[in-house]
Every structure is written in C-alpha cells, then in structure tokens.
Motif scaffolding. Sequence first.
Motif, mmCIF file in Angstrom:
data_model
loop_
_atom_site.group_PDB
_atom_site.id
_atom_site.type_symbol
_atom_site.label_atom_id
_atom_site.label_comp_id
_atom_site.label_asym_id
_atom_site.label_seq_id
_atom_site.Cartn_x
_atom_site.Cartn_y
_atom_site.Cartn_z
ATOM 1 N N PRO A 143 -52.045 -76.650 33.395
ATOM 2 C CA PRO A 143 -50.940 -77.610 33.238
ATOM 3 C C PRO A 143 -49.675 -77.227 34.018
ATOM 4 O O PRO A 143 -48.775 -78.062 34.188
ATOM 5 C CB PRO A 143 -50.656 -77.561 31.727
ATOM 6 C CG PRO A 143 -51.127 -76.210 31.290
ATOM 7 C CD PRO A 143 -52.263 -75.831 32.191
ATOM 8 N N GLY A 176 -37.839 -66.045 36.968
ATOM 9 C CA GLY A 176 -39.273 -66.050 36.644
ATOM 10 C C GLY A 176 -40.077 -66.795 37.688
ATOM 11 O O GLY A 176 -39.901 -67.996 37.885
ATOM 12 N N SER A 179 -46.399 -69.036 36.954
ATOM 13 C CA SER A 179 -47.120 -70.264 37.301
ATOM 14 C C SER A 179 -46.163 -71.428 37.548
ATOM 15 O O SER A 179 -46.288 -72.137 38.537
ATOM 16 C CB SER A 179 -48.062 -70.669 36.167
ATOM 17 O OG SER A 179 -48.806 -69.567 35.739
ATOM 18 N N THR A 198 -35.479 -64.141 40.745
ATOM 19 C CA THR A 198 -35.727 -62.827 40.143
ATOM 20 C C THR A 198 -37.025 -62.859 39.347
ATOM 21 O O THR A 198 -37.487 -63.935 38.931
ATOM 22 C CB THR A 198 -34.554 -62.377 39.246
ATOM 23 O OG1 THR A 198 -34.654 -60.967 39.047
ATOM 24 C CG2 THR A 198 -34.568 -63.068 37.888
ATOM 25 N N CYS A 233 -37.161 -69.886 34.026
ATOM 26 C CA CYS A 233 -38.613 -70.127 34.048
ATOM 27 C C CYS A 233 -39.377 -68.877 33.625
ATOM 28 O O CYS A 233 -40.515 -68.660 34.052
ATOM 29 C CB CYS A 233 -39.060 -70.564 35.442
ATOM 30 S SG CYS A 233 -38.357 -72.134 35.957
ATOM 31 N N ALA A 255 -37.952 -74.441 33.073
ATOM 32 C CA ALA A 255 -39.187 -74.625 32.303
ATOM 33 C C ALA A 255 -39.225 -73.854 30.995
ATOM 34 O O ALA A 255 -39.954 -74.220 30.075
ATOM 35 C CB ALA A 255 -40.375 -74.178 33.145
ATOM 36 N N ASN A 257 -39.261 -72.288 27.475
ATOM 37 C CA ASN A 257 -39.055 -72.775 26.117
ATOM 38 C C ASN A 257 -37.986 -71.913 25.450
ATOM 39 O O ASN A 257 -37.928 -70.702 25.666
ATOM 40 C CB ASN A 257 -40.354 -72.658 25.312
ATOM 41 C CG ASN A 257 -41.361 -73.719 25.700
ATOM 42 O OD1 ASN A 257 -41.056 -74.914 25.691
ATOM 43 N ND2 ASN A 257 -42.558 -73.290 26.077
HETATM 44 P P1 NAD Z 1 -46.006 -67.091 33.500
HETATM 45 O O1 NAD Z 1 -46.416 -66.019 32.578
HETATM 46 O O2 NAD Z 1 -46.964 -67.561 34.530
HETATM 47 O O3 NAD Z 1 -44.665 -66.673 34.257
HETATM 48 C C1 NAD Z 1 -43.588 -66.031 33.668
HETATM 49 C C2 NAD Z 1 -42.943 -65.181 34.752
HETATM 50 O O4 NAD Z 1 -41.702 -64.688 34.262
HETATM 51 C C3 NAD Z 1 -43.784 -63.982 35.172
HETATM 52 O O5 NAD Z 1 -43.857 -63.920 36.589
HETATM 53 C C4 NAD Z 1 -43.020 -62.793 34.586
HETATM 54 O O6 NAD Z 1 -43.163 -61.617 35.363
HETATM 55 C C5 NAD Z 1 -41.606 -63.311 34.612
HETATM 56 N N1 NAD Z 1 -40.696 -62.679 33.663
HETATM 57 C C6 NAD Z 1 -40.931 -62.295 32.379
HETATM 58 N N2 NAD Z 1 -39.814 -61.791 31.834
HETATM 59 C C7 NAD Z 1 -38.856 -61.869 32.781
HETATM 60 C C8 NAD Z 1 -37.477 -61.528 32.828
HETATM 61 N N3 NAD Z 1 -36.866 -60.979 31.776
HETATM 62 N N4 NAD Z 1 -36.788 -61.770 33.958
HETATM 63 C C9 NAD Z 1 -37.396 -62.318 35.022
HETATM 64 N N5 NAD Z 1 -38.701 -62.667 35.048
HETATM 65 C C10 NAD Z 1 -39.411 -62.440 33.944
HETATM 66 O O7 NAD Z 1 -45.512 -68.314 32.574
HETATM 67 P P2 NAD Z 1 -45.345 -69.848 32.969
HETATM 68 O O8 NAD Z 1 -46.559 -70.574 32.560
HETATM 69 O O9 NAD Z 1 -44.837 -69.961 34.362
HETATM 70 O O10 NAD Z 1 -44.203 -70.278 31.940
HETATM 71 C C11 NAD Z 1 -42.836 -69.955 32.167
HETATM 72 C C12 NAD Z 1 -41.989 -70.507 31.017
HETATM 73 O O11 NAD Z 1 -42.152 -71.922 30.941
HETATM 74 C C13 NAD Z 1 -42.378 -69.980 29.633
HETATM 75 O O12 NAD Z 1 -41.221 -69.888 28.843
HETATM 76 C C14 NAD Z 1 -43.280 -71.062 29.077
HETATM 77 O O13 NAD Z 1 -43.302 -71.083 27.681
HETATM 78 C C15 NAD Z 1 -42.594 -72.286 29.643
HETATM 79 N N6 NAD Z 1 -43.492 -73.442 29.760
HETATM 80 C C16 NAD Z 1 -44.620 -73.364 30.512
HETATM 81 C C17 NAD Z 1 -45.455 -74.466 30.617
HETATM 82 C C18 NAD Z 1 -46.692 -74.429 31.462
HETATM 83 O O14 NAD Z 1 -47.281 -75.502 31.704
HETATM 84 N N7 NAD Z 1 -47.112 -73.292 31.957
HETATM 85 C C19 NAD Z 1 -45.125 -75.649 29.950
HETATM 86 C C20 NAD Z 1 -43.950 -75.709 29.209
HETATM 87 C C21 NAD Z 1 -43.128 -74.591 29.118
#
Ligand code: NAD
Length: 347
Positions: A143, A176, A179, A198, A233, A255, A257
Amino acid sequence: EAAKLDAFDNHERVWHGRDEERGLNAIVAIHNTVLGPGLGGTRVWPHETFEAALTDVLRLSRGMTFKSAVAGMDFGGGKALIIANSKTDKTPALLEAYAEMLIALNGQYFTGEDVGFTVADADFLRERTPNVTGTTVGGSGNPSPVTAHGVFLGIKAALKHRGVATLDGVHVAVQGLGSVGWTLCEKLHAEGARLSVTDIDAARMEQAKDAFGATPVALDDILKVNADVFAPCALGGVLSAETIPLLGAKIVAGAANNPLVRHEDARLLMERGVLYAPDYVINAGGLLNVAAELAPGGYDREATMAKVAKIPETLADIFARAEAQKRPTNDVAAEIAFERINAARQR
Ligand code: NAD
C-alpha cells in the motif's frame, strides 16, 4: 473538543498474544467497530517496555477509526503491534505464532503492512488466514506507493491553501526514507521540489543524495530546516510543546501516524502560523487501497485511485473550515469523524 475526544478514548477490545518459545509478544487493539470491522496494519517495533508498545498500538488503532470515518469507509479502527526487531527477530516461527493469534480472533481484525511488516510477511500470513490485506496473491500488494501518492497530493493541497501553485523550487524536509518517504521524494523531485532528508539509516540518505540531489540532514536537525514543508514519514511523536518551537517550516504534511504527541499540540502549530494536514486524512491512501480488497467484487485500482484523488479535496475543506472558525485542523477533522460515527450509531 477534548471532552468529545475523551469519549472516543475507550477501546472495544485489546488482546495480548504471547508465545515465548516462538518469540511472539503481540498486542491487537480494536478501537471502534461502529462503521465496520477493525482494519489496520501490523507494526513490528522493539519497544523497550510493554507500556510503550501498548500506548503506541492504542493510539494507532484509534487513529484508524478516524481514518476510515473521514475517508468515508465502512471499517472500524484496529491495529496490531508485535514487540520485536523486524530485522533480527521476525522469524517464520514468530509469524506462524502470530497467524495463529489472528485465526483465534476469527475475523474481528483485518491486518496489513505497517512499519517493520512487509508484503512478504503479509503473503506468509495470507497462506494461513484470510484476514490479511496488502498481499501480492489475490490482493493489492504494497500500500505504501498509494499512501505516498495521497501524501504528495495532500502536500500540494496545503501549498495551494497557502497560495503556492507549483512544487517547482518548493523546499520539503522529509523525515524518514522508508517505503512511503522514498516514493514521496521521487514524486516531489519529479516536480522540481528541493529536498532535505534524514533517516536513522545513513545509507538511505546517501542514496537520496544521489537519486534526488537531496541534502542529508542530521536526525535532530530535520525539524529545524527552514523549509516550506516538513513531511514526517518516520514514526510518531515528533511534534510536541518542546519541539514545535524549533520547527522551521510553515506547513506540516506527511505520512507518519500520530506525529503530534498530544492532540492539543495542533493548537500550538496553529498559533505559530503552521498549517497542519491531519495525519489520518493525508495518509489514508494505503488504507483505501487495502480496504478495496475487501469490497464486494474485489480490488479495483481505478476506483481506489479516484478515492485517493479526493484526499486533497477533503484537506482543502478542513483547512478552509479551520481557518474560518479559527480552530486547529485536527479538531475539524475529528469532528467530521465523530459526525459520521455518531450518525451510524443512531441508525
Ligand atoms: P518504513 O518502515 O518503510 O520507513 C520508516 C523509515 O523511517 C525507515 O527508513 C526508518 O529507518 C526511518 N526512521 C525511523 N525512525 C527514524 C527517526 N527517528 N528519524 C529518521 N528516520 C527514522 O515505514 P513506512 O511504511 O514508510 O511508514 C512511514 C510512516 O507512515 C509510519 O509512521 C507509518 O505508520 C505511516 N503510514 C504508512 C502507511 C503505508 O502505507 N506504509 C500508511 C499510512 C501511514
């Protein structure tokens, strides 16, 4: 507003699943099922204490209730958290034990991807239980690109609200590069935005430098970057009474949450003249995508993307109402959710 929010503080059900032999320590939280069954991803994160994990999953599942409600979907709020390091602890045995936990819940909770839980993990579970979305076989896949697309459209809506019509030359600070963050950078870069980035993974920052000409920034400095937009993110809890005064950008749209430590922190943002795109409104793309798998007739990409294309309209409406009523944007968003849930409750 605080009192109304408190009324939404109670969760309907919370389960704790433990299997010491196979390394499972998981919490599944169902916040509210007035609109439909609980739907939300599984996060795998090595919280240091059980309490921290519980707080995280309770906040996340509550956010899912609001996300579904504002996006006009017939699902409730649910989320799961496996307390583990996704790189070192996420063994097939652990996932097997988790699948058994989901089977025992007997359809009360539908899951999918979140931080630390991949499409491959979803596929593994799907072979064992039907209550898994975001799978490659018979599902809609990852997603995250859809979430990133919605966030991208939401950033443009926020800029438009502030009278900026193009991304060309707009400076975005992205926290972040996972993904969602990475795909978001691709989209922003393609339309001429300047990026500061970052990540705790330094290699990821180097890749962003090469791919997008992004400026790598130290973890603690990303908030302070004098950018037009700050896009959280990574994980939640980055904006608080302590950190908001440091914020360099005048728009927060990303992105992650629960980027705010407290709901009330949105008022501090408002008072600083910062436009906040509520998390569960701007990041609903992924939920819209996985929920579409559960619709009668199955996944329809075109219909899903049409729904995602409405995210900027919803945000524009929230921004306009918040400004006219001098209220924080997340109060207005919560009100939209309350109205829908309360109307359904009375039917
Ligand atoms: P992910 O795990 O693929 O990526 C998170 C990234 O953030 C990683 O590269 C990690 O190294 C980095 N990170 C972690 N802590 C950090 C910090 N303190 N400073 C900087 N970077 C840091 O996750 P994702 O799927 O990309 O999701 C990112 C955010 O978006 C999350 O909060 C998730 O709940 C939210 N979200 C994701 C989706 C989705 O479809 N994947 C949907 C809605 C919300």
